[in-house]
Design a protein around this motif. Structure first.
Motif, PDB file in Angstrom:
ATOM      1  N   VAL A  81       0.952  -1.156   0.018  1.00 46.49           N
ATOM      2  CA  VAL A  81       0.063   0.080  -0.085  1.00 46.49           C
ATOM      3  C   VAL A  81       1.083   1.244   0.048  1.00 46.49           C
ATOM      4  O   VAL A  81       0.227   2.030  -0.908  1.00 46.49           O
ATOM      5  CB  VAL A  81      -0.893   0.102   1.091  1.00 46.49           C
ATOM      6  CG1 VAL A  81      -1.945   1.154   1.213  1.00 46.49           C
ATOM      7  CG2 VAL A  81      -1.776  -1.110   1.233  1.00 46.49           C
ATOM      8  N   ALA A  82       1.786   1.260   0.807  1.00 45.71           N
ATOM      9  CA  ALA A  82       2.525   2.378   0.848  1.00 45.71           C
ATOM     10  C   ALA A  82       3.409   2.828  -0.448  1.00 45.71           C
ATOM     11  O   ALA A  82       3.836   3.291  -0.623  1.00 45.71           O
ATOM     12  CB  ALA A  82       4.002   2.139   1.659  1.00 45.71           C
ATOM     13  N   ASN A  83       3.800   1.728  -1.070  1.00 43.52           N
ATOM     14  CA  ASN A  83       4.621   1.759  -2.712  1.00 43.52           C
ATOM     15  C   ASN A  83       2.978   2.468  -3.717  1.00 43.52           C
ATOM     16  O   ASN A  83       3.915   3.058  -4.382  1.00 43.52           O
ATOM     17  CB  ASN A  83       5.407   0.248  -2.860  1.00 43.52           C
ATOM     18  CG  ASN A  83       6.217  -0.262  -1.953  1.00 43.52           C
ATOM     19  OD1 ASN A  83       7.284   0.715  -1.666  1.00 43.52           O
ATOM     20  ND2 ASN A  83       6.544  -1.115  -2.089  1.00 43.52           N
ATOM     21  N   VAL A  84       2.405   1.477  -4.001  1.00 43.57           N
ATOM     22  CA  VAL A  84       1.570   1.699  -4.527  1.00 43.57           C
ATOM     23  C   VAL A  84       0.650   4.092  -4.127  1.00 43.57           C
ATOM     24  O   VAL A  84       0.513   3.999  -5.000  1.00 43.57           O
ATOM     25  CB  VAL A  84       0.468   1.194  -4.145  1.00 43.57           C
ATOM     26  CG1 VAL A  84      -0.881   1.761  -5.034  1.00 43.57           C
ATOM     27  CG2 VAL A  84       0.802  -0.411  -5.155  1.00 43.57           C
ATOM     28  N   SER A  85       1.069   3.841  -2.965  1.00 39.58           N
ATOM     29  CA  SER A  85       0.265   5.208  -3.057  1.00 39.58           C
ATOM     30  C   SER A  85       1.557   6.111  -3.405  1.00 39.58           C
ATOM     31  O   SER A  85       1.071   7.212  -3.776  1.00 39.58           O
ATOM     32  CB  SER A  85       0.436   5.550  -1.331  1.00 39.58           C
ATOM     33  OG  SER A  85      -0.181   4.417  -1.041  1.00 39.58           O
ATOM     34  N   HIS A  86       2.897   6.168  -2.584  1.00 37.52           N
ATOM     35  CA  HIS A  86       4.136   6.883  -3.231  1.00 37.52           C
ATOM     36  C   HIS A  86       4.000   6.944  -4.760  1.00 37.52           C
ATOM     37  O   HIS A  86       3.887   8.002  -5.625  1.00 37.52           O
ATOM     38  CB  HIS A  86       5.174   6.052  -2.760  1.00 37.52           C
ATOM     39  CG  HIS A  86       5.957   6.803  -3.452  1.00 37.52           C
ATOM     40  ND1 HIS A  86       6.945   7.736  -2.869  1.00 37.52           N
ATOM     41  CD2 HIS A  86       7.745   6.565  -4.087  1.00 37.52           C
ATOM     42  CE1 HIS A  86       8.022   8.495  -3.682  1.00 37.52           C
ATOM     43  NE2 HIS A  86       8.480   7.473  -4.276  1.00 37.52           N
ATOM     44  N   LEU A 137       1.323   6.249  -6.909  1.00 33.56           N
ATOM     45  CA  LEU A 137       0.294   6.777  -7.444  1.00 33.56           C
ATOM     46  C   LEU A 137       0.389   8.156  -7.166  1.00 33.56           C
ATOM     47  O   LEU A 137      -0.627   9.614  -7.750  1.00 33.56           O
ATOM     48  CB  LEU A 137      -1.107   6.502  -7.603  1.00 33.56           C
ATOM     49  CG  LEU A 137      -1.613   5.476  -7.507  1.00 33.56           C
ATOM     50  CD1 LEU A 137      -2.498   4.482  -7.280  1.00 33.56           C
ATOM     51  CD2 LEU A 137      -1.308   4.808  -9.399  1.00 33.56           C
ATOM     52  N   LYS A 138       1.334   8.737  -6.431  1.00 36.02           N
ATOM     53  CA  LYS A 138       1.102   9.795  -5.700  1.00 36.02           C
ATOM     54  C   LYS A 138       1.268  11.358  -7.038  1.00 36.02           C
ATOM     55  O   LYS A 138       1.050  12.528  -7.057  1.00 36.02           O
ATOM     56  CB  LYS A 138       1.318  10.355  -4.584  1.00 36.02           C
ATOM     57  CG  LYS A 138       1.626  11.857  -3.853  1.00 36.02           C
ATOM     58  CD  LYS A 138       2.444  12.026  -2.269  1.00 36.02           C
ATOM     59  CE  LYS A 138       2.272  12.579  -2.173  1.00 36.02           C
ATOM     60  NZ  LYS A 138       3.220  12.920  -0.510  1.00 36.02           N
TER      61      LYS A 138
END
Length: 331
Positions: free
Chosen positions: A296-301, A303-304
């Motif tokens: 989730v942290a990687n995806v959030s980063h 997509l940011k």
């Protein structure tokens, strides 16, 4: 009995004249009216005296009674016995009594020995069989001995052995069932006494903790498990009256996480006897949670940045970019 060396018989009239004498000539004998035993015999019906005999020259016991009870004044018969002979008879009687007593004592001792052996042998046999019961040999039985009391005791011992055998079979069956259940569990389970000494541990717990189950039994938790968190959890469970629950981690190269649950054990009297601890391996779940969190942290980063750009373009369009066709197409 005339001529007897021990008994001397004399017949005396009320006037003191001697009518007959077993050891002397009656005609030559003096008047016996002054003899105390003769006087008492005529006066009281019985006379007795001990004094030296002037005829025989030794101490004699004299006993006199009337010849005719209906007419005691006619004549009296006197019997004299040597005191020495009497003492000799008493001594012989005493000897006979002592010998008889000795024989009786010996007979009683022999009889007591026979009776005691008859009683002690079955008791010794019962003791040996009771010791066999204590060693777990419950298939032995006490034979009947023929005595009511001992037969009752033998029956009681046999009944006790039967009941012990049945109870041991029941306990063994329950223990086997419990061991089967514990060995089939994927959760680790171990029990400690009130001092924190491990008294039972299943295969899963030994594998989870990386220890040998046989070696661990009889040792303290501090000696077996080198983990402060689990040691503290066991102490808290022993001190608590309610079920406990928590998480314990084993750091290191192969870090492992456990969810632990504990409950206090009580004995038959309701007193504190120890605790049972259940270990649930949460290592895989914790790793999956960490993987999900990292994902989730990687995806959030990732997509940011594009989302920020899209947001900026959308805001530019809202602020007037729609009026310029070239800017609108670029946005």
């Amino acid at each position: 009995q005339a001529g007897s060396d021990r008994l001397r018989f004399t017949v005396v009239t009320s006037g003191g004249r001697v009518l007959g004498e077993s050891h002397d000539d009656a005609a030559q004998m003096k008047d016996h009216s002054d003899r105390p035993e003769i006087q008492d015999a005529f006066r009281k019906g019985y006379g007795e005296s001990i004094r030296p005999s002037p005829t025989l020259g030794r101490d004699m016991l004299y006993v006199a009674v009337p010849v005719d009870a209906n007419d005691p004044s006619r004549a009296a018969i006197r019997v004299a016995l040597s005191v020495y002979a009497m003492e000799e008879m008493i001594a012989k009687t005493r000897t006979h009594v002592l010998l008889a007593g000795l024989v009786i004592v010996v007979c009683v001792a022999l009889l007591s020995l026979l009776i005691s052996r008859r009683i002690s042998q079955p008791i010794v046999s019962m003791r040996r069989i009771a010791q066999s019961f204590a060693r777990g040999q419950l298939n032995v039985r006490v034979p009947a001995v023929g005595t009511t009391e001992l037969d009752d005791l033998a029956k009681a011992l046999n009944e006790m052995a039967t009941q012990l055998g049945e109870r041991i079979l029941t306990i063994t069956r329950h223990r086997n069932e419990l061991e089967t259940v514990l060995s089939s569990m994927i959760e680790g389970v171990f029990a400690v006494d009130f001092r924190g000494t491990i008294v039972s541990i299943n295969k899963a717990a030994a594998e989870l903790l990386g220890i040998d189950s046989a070696w661990a039994q009889g040792r303290s938790v501090e000696e077996v498990v080198r983990n402060v968190g689990l040691q503290q959890f066991v102490r808290d469970t022993l001190a608590s009256d309610k079920p406990t629950e928590g998480d314990v981690s084993f750091p290191g190269a192969g870090e492992r996480s456990f969810h632990v649950q504990g409950a206090r054990l009580v004995d038959a009297r309701g007193e504190r006897a120890g605790a049972v601890i259940v270990l649930s391996d949460m290592t895989r779940i914790r790793r999956l949670e960490n993987l999900r969190r990292d994902f989730v942290a990687n995806v959030s980063h990732e997509l940011k940045t594009p989302v920020t750009s899209i947001q900026g373009f959308a805001e530019a369009l809202q602020e007037g970019g729609l009026a310029d066709p070239e800017q609108m197409r670029r946005y």
